[in-house]
Design an enzyme around this catalytic site. Structure first.
Site, PDB file in Angstrom:
ATOM      1  N   CYS A 183       0.862  -1.181   0.000  1.00 11.70           N
ATOM      2  CA  CYS A 183       0.000   0.000   0.000  1.00 11.70           C
ATOM      3  C   CYS A 183       0.900   1.233   0.000  1.00 11.70           C
ATOM      4  O   CYS A 183       1.663   1.437   0.953  1.00 11.70           O
ATOM      5  CB  CYS A 183      -0.878  -0.016   1.253  1.00 11.70           C
ATOM      6  SG  CYS A 183      -1.870   1.473   1.437  1.00 11.70           S
TER       7      CYS A 183
ATOM      8  N   CYS B 202      -0.755   3.593  -6.421  1.00  4.78           N
ATOM      9  CA  CYS B 202      -1.724   2.934  -5.548  1.00  4.78           C
ATOM     10  C   CYS B 202      -1.896   1.514  -6.073  1.00  4.78           C
ATOM     11  O   CYS B 202      -2.073   1.316  -7.285  1.00  4.78           O
ATOM     12  CB  CYS B 202      -3.059   3.675  -5.569  1.00  4.78           C
ATOM     13  SG  CYS B 202      -4.399   2.809  -4.710  1.00  4.78           S
TER      14      CYS B 202
HETATM   15  N1  DGL Z   1      -3.976   0.472  -2.113  1.00  4.28           N
HETATM   16  C1  DGL Z   1      -3.626   1.630  -1.376  1.00  4.28           C
HETATM   17  C2  DGL Z   1      -2.356   2.264  -1.929  1.00  4.28           C
HETATM   18  O1  DGL Z   1      -1.547   1.619  -2.553  1.00  4.28           O
HETATM   19  C3  DGL Z   1      -4.609   2.723  -1.189  1.00  4.28           C
HETATM   20  C4  DGL Z   1      -6.061   2.602  -1.301  1.00  4.28           C
HETATM   21  C5  DGL Z   1      -6.788   3.379  -0.213  1.00  4.28           C
HETATM   22  O2  DGL Z   1      -6.983   2.770   0.822  1.00  4.28           O
HETATM   23  O3  DGL Z   1      -7.090   4.560  -0.405  1.00  4.28           O
HETATM   24  O4  DGL Z   1      -2.116   3.423  -1.707  1.00  4.28           O
END
Ligand code: DGL
Length: 293
Positions: free
Chosen positions: A71, A185
């Site tokens: 993330c 993301c």
């Molecule tokens: N998948 C997460 C990232 O790579 C973010 C998604 C979220 O929770 O806003 O930043």
């Protein structure tokens, strides 16, 4: 040996997919903090506290060899806190700003990420260090991660919203155009085919997931000289697991996880319970929503 892969939702599955390919002899536990999703607009201190609490439970429960924070929103914030708190190697993911700056032909690149990631000092430093000779356009998307979650579950998505979210990524200046979009993301790779359809011109969409998986594998090889023995198959294989902090993922997510060979496991997180009890109906609406879910 277990490897934890952590995200706010199901977007980190884009990293798990790559990690499984390069570390196939290992057992994976995928953790989606869907009770806290989306992470994009969390306050930094609150998110750090939440994640440290979750990792306390996860590390005690699974004794992992390595954890991948799949993330960007979390990795650009929390790696120092996790590394100082736990005696475990952590590998994070950040937008591929350096490769984008190296590969661009037009000199115009875009970082597409959550508002949290684009606002982080860490991300700004990456730009300063590796891309100061390029024109870098930072786009914080408020709705794309949610769209990706819907799309991954087979729900129809509002393509007008998608188009509006990616429109600021495309810049024209002095007869040149953005030619690379760094995906900041882990949810976004699941939307790339859709985003291509609404892009005003073709660009490269850079996903760092494979590089992160290779980095994790290198870290593991360095710390664990027994890898070759385990590849020989002498260790008992354990099922790959998925844990969703809401404890109540949708039927579509359950199917998705099952289709990826992940057994859904329920796991109590004491830190979520105590946060909910102490913060409920005070400053943290999120703690209340955790309880409600
Ligand atoms: N998948 C997460 C990232 O790579 C973010 C998604 C979220 O929770 O806003 O930043």
């Amino acid at each position: 040996m277990t490897i934890l892969v952590f995200d706010s939702g199901i977007g980190g599955l884009s990293v798990l997919r790559e990690a499984r390919m390069v570390m196939h002899a290992h057992r994976f536990v995928y953790v989606g903090d869907d009770a806290g999703f989306p992470y994009g607009d969390w306050d930094g201190a609150a998110l750090t506290e939440r994640m440290v609490g979750l990792f306390e439970t996860l590390i005690e429960q699974f004794q992992p060899r390595l954890a991948i924070v799949a993330c960007n929103t979390a990795s650009t914030l929390i790696m120092p806190a996790l590394r100082s708190r736990f005696d475990l190697p952590f590998v994070g993911i950040v937008p591929a700003i350096k490769p984008a700056a190296e590969r661009t032909a037009s000199g115009l690149i875009t970082v597409l990420a959550t508002p949290g990631t684009v606002s982080r000092l860490y991300t700004r430093e990456l730009v300063r260090k590796f891309a100061s000779h390029r024109r870098v356009n930072m786009v914080g998307a408020t709705r794309l991660a949610r769209l990706a979650e819907d799309h991954m579950q087979g729900k129809p998505i509002d393509t007008g919203v998608l188009e509006a979210e990616i429109a600021p990524c495309f810049v024209e200046a002095d007869g040149r155009r953005t030619d690379i979009i760094a995906l900041g993301c882990t949810h976004y790779p699941f939307l790339v085919n859709e985003m291509r359809k609404y892009a005003p011109w073709p660009v490269d969409w850079l996903d760092p997931a494979e590089a992160v998986a290779r980095q994790a594998s290198a870290v593991l090889s360095q710390i664990d000289k027994d890898i070759a023995r385990r590849v020989d198959g002498s260790a008992q294989p354990q099922a790959d697991l998925a844990i969703m902090t809401s404890q109540s993922p949708s039927a579509a997510i359950v199917r998705l996880l099952g289709g990826l060979g992940l057994q859904l496991r329920s796991q109590a997180f004491p830190s979520l319970m105590s946060a909910a009890n102490s913060n409920c109906c005070t400053e943290s609406g999120r703690a209340c929503s955790t309880l409600r879910k």
